[in-house]
Each structure stands twice: as structure tokens, then as C-alpha cells.
Design an enzyme around this catalytic site. Structure first.
Site, PDB file in Angstrom:
ATOM      1  N   GLU A 130      -2.026  -4.172 -12.794  1.00 38.99           N
ATOM      2  CA  GLU A 130      -1.899  -3.248 -11.660  1.00 38.99           C
ATOM      3  C   GLU A 130      -1.468  -1.860 -12.146  1.00 38.99           C
ATOM      4  O   GLU A 130      -1.967  -0.838 -11.670  1.00 38.99           O
ATOM      5  CB  GLU A 130      -0.889  -3.775 -10.619  1.00 38.99           C
ATOM      6  N   THR A 168       3.463  -2.531  -6.992  1.00 41.93           N
ATOM      7  CA  THR A 168       3.793  -3.135  -5.685  1.00 41.93           C
ATOM      8  C   THR A 168       4.625  -4.409  -5.799  1.00 41.93           C
ATOM      9  O   THR A 168       5.321  -4.777  -4.868  1.00 41.93           O
ATOM     10  CB  THR A 168       2.510  -3.455  -4.886  1.00 41.93           C
ATOM     11  N   CYS A 198       5.221  -4.042  -1.783  1.00 46.79           N
ATOM     12  CA  CYS A 198       4.430  -4.631  -0.704  1.00 46.79           C
ATOM     13  C   CYS A 198       5.295  -5.505   0.196  1.00 46.79           C
ATOM     14  O   CYS A 198       6.320  -6.037  -0.227  1.00 46.79           O
ATOM     15  CB  CYS A 198       3.231  -5.396  -1.277  1.00 46.79           C
ATOM     16  N   SER A 226       2.824 -14.046 -13.528  1.00 44.94           N
ATOM     17  CA  SER A 226       2.991 -13.505 -12.174  1.00 44.94           C
ATOM     18  C   SER A 226       4.261 -12.665 -12.077  1.00 44.94           C
ATOM     19  O   SER A 226       5.365 -13.190 -12.133  1.00 44.94           O
ATOM     20  CB  SER A 226       3.035 -14.651 -11.159  1.00 44.94           C
TER      21      SER A 226
END
Length: 327
Positions: A130, A168, A198, A226
Site C-alpha cells: 500500500e 490506512t 480506515c 497482514s
């Protein structure tokens, strides 16, 4: 030492709207165009999800040179740089973009402010897809800071027009600490209109904050890659509760649960509920007799699918769900 008695389930946990959408894009593309479908980078950072999609006909690649001409290509939920986008278009692939709309929102903001002459400080983890995608929206003028120490070293070309953006899936607390350091050094810096963290990351972290004091140990279902799952485990530990992260139920070590009467359980935004249920079964096998779900925010966000992924049924073109947006 005695084993677990009760399992406390965090709410919300598991899949967010961006992950739901990304997985559905891959499944729809396979259904409509047939296997194989190529996906740049893991569609979401979860081993189970990636293996499941591989079995259905998805091929995950990092280098676009691995994709044959004319193939269908999907960009992962994390987003891609302008260079990757341009290369994919130049190679003539049929492209579907599964970038999470909340990440796209950051990309749009960066592009808009860059036109007004802004430079950027980005808070995030080096090497995370990202971060690479957001920083790759510009060829220059975007500077990554990973911690407070980086803030002291960052050297923008000018300080008149500076804006801050964040990855995010960061921890709200981590971002707040680094943002405070950025503002202390550059008092006039422009902050995002809306916090870039987010809603799903925020909600899962808030649930951990609520749950941690009520349990003896926290288990997070999530893959090592993750980011948001790692932050959940770190947050539990920061709050004084031992925390462990597992990719699957068979990774649970019985000694983690010794003397822990109440086991808190949550899942990162890319971890399926099926894995949570398997972890519940495993903890029950180790002695737990009850499962209690905490009260929490009910997430109703749905993001629309890209055009061109409708399935034809008997001559009719339909979509599986009526998309709604909004928080």
C-alpha cells in the site's frame, strides 16, 4: 495449571468491505472470463484466501512480465503505483482494479494536492504494497516516515506546502504519535480532511481496547504479512494482555492458554470467519466451554464492483448485490 474456560469474541472482526470486494472481483473475473486470471500481488494478505483463489484459477504474480499478452489482470486491494498502472496498460491487459476505495481516496488526495504544489510526508511501513502504491502516485516529493526518529531526519525541498498522509492499516495510536511529531516539526502541515486510517482498522482496534482488560490472553487470526492483524496483536500486548497471532487453528500452542480462564479472539480485516470458527473449535478442545460475543459496531459498508464484472444469466446481465457506499 488450568486451561481456558471461556472464549470472548471481538465485534467487529474479520473481513472488511474492501477485502470482501477484492475477493469478489477475483471470483467474478474467473467465473466470467475463465481461468487463469492473473493478480498482481496477493489480493489480500491472508494465506487461506490466497490458496483458495489459487485453487479456483487465480495466478498471483509480482512482475507484470509473467503475465501473457491479452490476459486479464487484477490489481490487489493495496493499490499500485502509476508506473505499474502504465506498464499494465502498455502491455494491453484487460485490467480490473481491486484497490480498496479507501486507499484510492488517499491516492486521489495526493494527486490533487500535488497539482497545487504540495510535498507529502507519508506515515507507513517501508516495503508494504500500500505504501509503495501511494508513494508511487508521484515521481518525487513524497517522503516516508516509519517512526518518530524518521520525522527528525526527513528533508522536504520546501515547507510552505506540506501535507501528511498515512497507510490506512496502521495502528491509530502509532499514527497519532508520529503525526504529533510531524506537526511539532512542521506546524503548518496540512492534515487529511478525514483521518486516513480506515474505519475497519479503527473499529477492530477499538474492539481490542474494549476486550483486552476483560481477558487473560488475546489470539488474533491473521497472516504474518497482514499489517492490520499485526497491529491488533501489538495493541493487546501494549494494553498488558499477552497476545498471539495465528494463521490457522493448528498453530495454537496449549501453553499459551495455561492459566488463562478467558481467551479473547479477534481476526484481522483479511481473515475469513471460517478460520475463526476453527480456532474456536481448537480452544474448546483445549477446555473452553462457553463462547460470548462482545457488543460492538455493526459494519454495513459495501463498495460497488468495477464495471464489466456482471455475470450473464440466460441473456440477462446481473450483479450479485446492490452496492451501497457510505460508512
Amino acid at each position: 495449571m488450568s486451561g481456558p474456560q471461556a472464549i470472548v469474541l471481538a465485534e467487529p472482526r474479520g473481513f472488511c468491505a474492501g477485502v470482501d470486494r477484492a475477493i469478489e472481483i477475483v471470483e467474478r473475473a474467473i467465473e466470467k472470463f475463465g481461468a487463469p486470471i492473473y493478480v498482481r500481488h496477493e489480493i489480500v494478505h491472508n494465506t487461506f484466501v490466497v490458496n483458495d483463489l489459487k485453487a479456483k484459477g487465480a495466478i498471483f504474480i509480482e512482475d507484470l512480465a509473467e503475465v501473457p499478452p491479452g490476459a486479464t489482470l487484477i490489481f490487489s486491494a493495496h493499490g499500485v503505483s502509476k508506473a505499474v498502472q502504465a506498464e499494465a496498460e502498455a502491455r494491453g491487459f484487460q485490467i480490473f482494479d481491486a484497490t480498496c476505495p479507501l486507499v484510492t481516496k488517499v491516492h486521489v488526495e495526493v494527486a490533487k494536492l500535488a497539482k497545487e504544489g504540495y510535498e507529502f510526508i507519508m506515515i507507513g511501513h517501508k516495503g508494504h504494497p500500500e505504501v509503495e502504491g501511494t508513494m508511487g502516485q508521484l515521481s518525487e516529493g513524497i517522503h516516508l516516515v516509519e517512526d518518530v526518529a524518521d520525522v527528525a531526519r526527513v528533508a522536504p525541498a520546501q515547507t510552505e506546502r506540506l501535507a501528511v498522509v498515512t497507510q490506512t492499516t496502521l495502528s491509530v495510536d502509532d499514527a497519532a504519535e508520529i503525526t504529533a511529531a510531524v506537526k511539532a516539526r512542521f506546524p503548518a502541515i496540512r492534515e487529511p480532511k478525514q483521518q486516513d486510517i480506515c474505519y475497519a482498522t479503527q473499529n477492530r482496534q477499538d474492539a481490542i481496547k474494549l476486550m483486552s482488560p476483560q481477558v487473560d490472553v488475546v489470539i488474533v487470526v491473521g497472516s504474518p504479512t497482514s499489517s492490520n492483524s499485526n497491529r491488533l496483536r501489538e495493541l493487546a500486548v501494549k494494553l498488558g494482555t499477552p497476545g498471539y497471532m495465528v494463521d490457522s487453528a493448528d498453530e495454537i500452542q496449549p501453553q499459551w492458554l495455561e492459566g488463562a480462564a478467558r481467551v479473547g479472539l479477534t481476526a484481522g480485516a483479511s481473515a475469513p470467519e471460517l478460520l475463526v470458527q476453527q480456532v474456536i473449535d481448537r480452544i474448546k478442545a483445549l477446555g473452553a466451554v462457553s463462547v460470548r460475543k462482545m457488543d460492538g459496531i455493526q459494519e454495513t459498508v459495501k463498495f460497488p464492483l468495477p464495471k464489466g464484472l456482471k455475470i450473464d444469466v440466460g441473456g440477462l446481465s446481473i450483479t450479485a448485490r446492490s452496492p451501497e457506499t457510505g460508512h
